[in-house]
Design an enzyme around this catalytic site. Sequence first.
Site, mmCIF file in Angstrom:
data_model
loop_
_atom_site.group_PDB
_atom_site.id
_atom_site.type_symbol
_atom_site.label_atom_id
_atom_site.label_comp_id
_atom_site.label_asym_id
_atom_site.label_seq_id
_atom_site.Cartn_x
_atom_site.Cartn_y
_atom_site.Cartn_z
ATOM 1 N N GLU A 100 -41.559 60.589 24.333
ATOM 2 C CA GLU A 100 -41.989 59.319 24.913
ATOM 3 C C GLU A 100 -41.854 59.362 26.425
ATOM 4 O O GLU A 100 -40.913 59.974 26.944
ATOM 5 C CB GLU A 100 -41.138 58.188 24.325
ATOM 6 C CG GLU A 100 -41.433 56.815 24.853
ATOM 7 C CD GLU A 100 -42.808 56.283 24.508
ATOM 8 O OE1 GLU A 100 -43.805 56.836 25.024
ATOM 9 O OE2 GLU A 100 -42.899 55.310 23.747
ATOM 10 N N ASP A 101 -42.757 58.706 27.118
ATOM 11 C CA ASP A 101 -42.679 58.648 28.572
ATOM 12 C C ASP A 101 -41.600 57.680 29.042
ATOM 13 O O ASP A 101 -40.806 57.997 29.907
ATOM 14 C CB ASP A 101 -44.038 58.296 29.196
ATOM 15 C CG ASP A 101 -44.621 56.989 28.673
ATOM 16 O OD1 ASP A 101 -44.108 56.424 27.686
ATOM 17 O OD2 ASP A 101 -45.627 56.531 29.248
ATOM 18 N N ASP A 104 -38.796 50.943 27.338
ATOM 19 C CA ASP A 104 -38.645 49.724 28.129
ATOM 20 C C ASP A 104 -37.882 48.701 27.278
ATOM 21 O O ASP A 104 -36.666 48.783 27.170
ATOM 22 C CB ASP A 104 -40.063 49.257 28.502
ATOM 23 C CG ASP A 104 -40.100 48.167 29.541
ATOM 24 O OD1 ASP A 104 -39.314 47.217 29.419
ATOM 25 O OD2 ASP A 104 -40.928 48.248 30.455
ATOM 26 N N PHE A 153 -41.452 48.438 37.513
ATOM 27 C CA PHE A 153 -42.699 49.008 37.019
ATOM 28 C C PHE A 153 -42.972 50.317 37.747
ATOM 29 O O PHE A 153 -42.916 50.373 38.976
ATOM 30 C CB PHE A 153 -43.859 48.027 37.231
ATOM 31 C CG PHE A 153 -45.123 48.494 36.584
ATOM 32 C CD1 PHE A 153 -45.284 48.421 35.214
ATOM 33 C CD2 PHE A 153 -46.139 49.051 37.342
ATOM 34 C CE1 PHE A 153 -46.444 48.881 34.601
ATOM 35 C CE2 PHE A 153 -47.306 49.514 36.741
ATOM 36 C CZ PHE A 153 -47.457 49.421 35.371
ATOM 37 N N ARG A 166 -52.120 57.885 36.491
ATOM 38 C CA ARG A 166 -51.534 58.835 35.538
ATOM 39 C C ARG A 166 -51.463 60.251 36.099
ATOM 40 O O ARG A 166 -50.588 61.015 35.754
ATOM 41 C CB ARG A 166 -52.344 58.878 34.236
ATOM 42 C CG ARG A 166 -52.217 57.659 33.379
ATOM 43 C CD ARG A 166 -52.851 57.911 32.014
ATOM 44 N NE ARG A 166 -53.078 56.679 31.283
ATOM 45 C CZ ARG A 166 -52.150 56.024 30.594
ATOM 46 N NH1 ARG A 166 -50.920 56.476 30.549
ATOM 47 N NH2 ARG A 166 -52.454 54.927 29.944
#
Length: 178
Positions: A100-101, A104, A153, A166
């Site tokens: 997973e990046d 959150d 963010f 990206r």
Amino acid sequence: MIKINDLFFAPLIPEAQLLSRVNELAAEITTDYRGKSPVLVAVLNGSFMFMSDICKAIDLPIGITFVKIASYSGTKSTGEVRQLLGLEFDLSGKDVIIVEDIVDTGKSMAYLLDLLNRENPRSLEIVSLLLKPAALQEDLQIRYIGFEIPDLFVVGYGLDYSGQGRNLRSLYQKTEIQ
């Protein structure tokens, strides 16, 4: 400082630091799974750069598949998770590592863990490049964490803002300063 669409972003984690940490995580996985052939399940779209780098650095025979789930709109999590693309093969009896990046709120990961546990893997672990402890709303056990970051963010290294950013090699944080 960079601008993406209507927002400004300041450097957060440079490419060299990202790649160094990815290699460390890969070495941990290689050690922990010695003698096994884990299946890496990349969560698209954000984890594609992380997945590419970590799978090249893991010194084991590995399987690779992808899932696509979504919970973001703009810069905020919607709190609702949708599965957009499914698994390509059976995970029953396999050692599975979710790639997973960013974790959150944890809602997407909790959804994915539930989904993958139904596949009856032998083991199921998570490697996440980023974790936002202050935003976390789910009780998750994340075995491999690249970086803990504040609740801000970020874009770059696979993460985007409205489809842009990206391709950036480093991570950047949203800023109000222009």
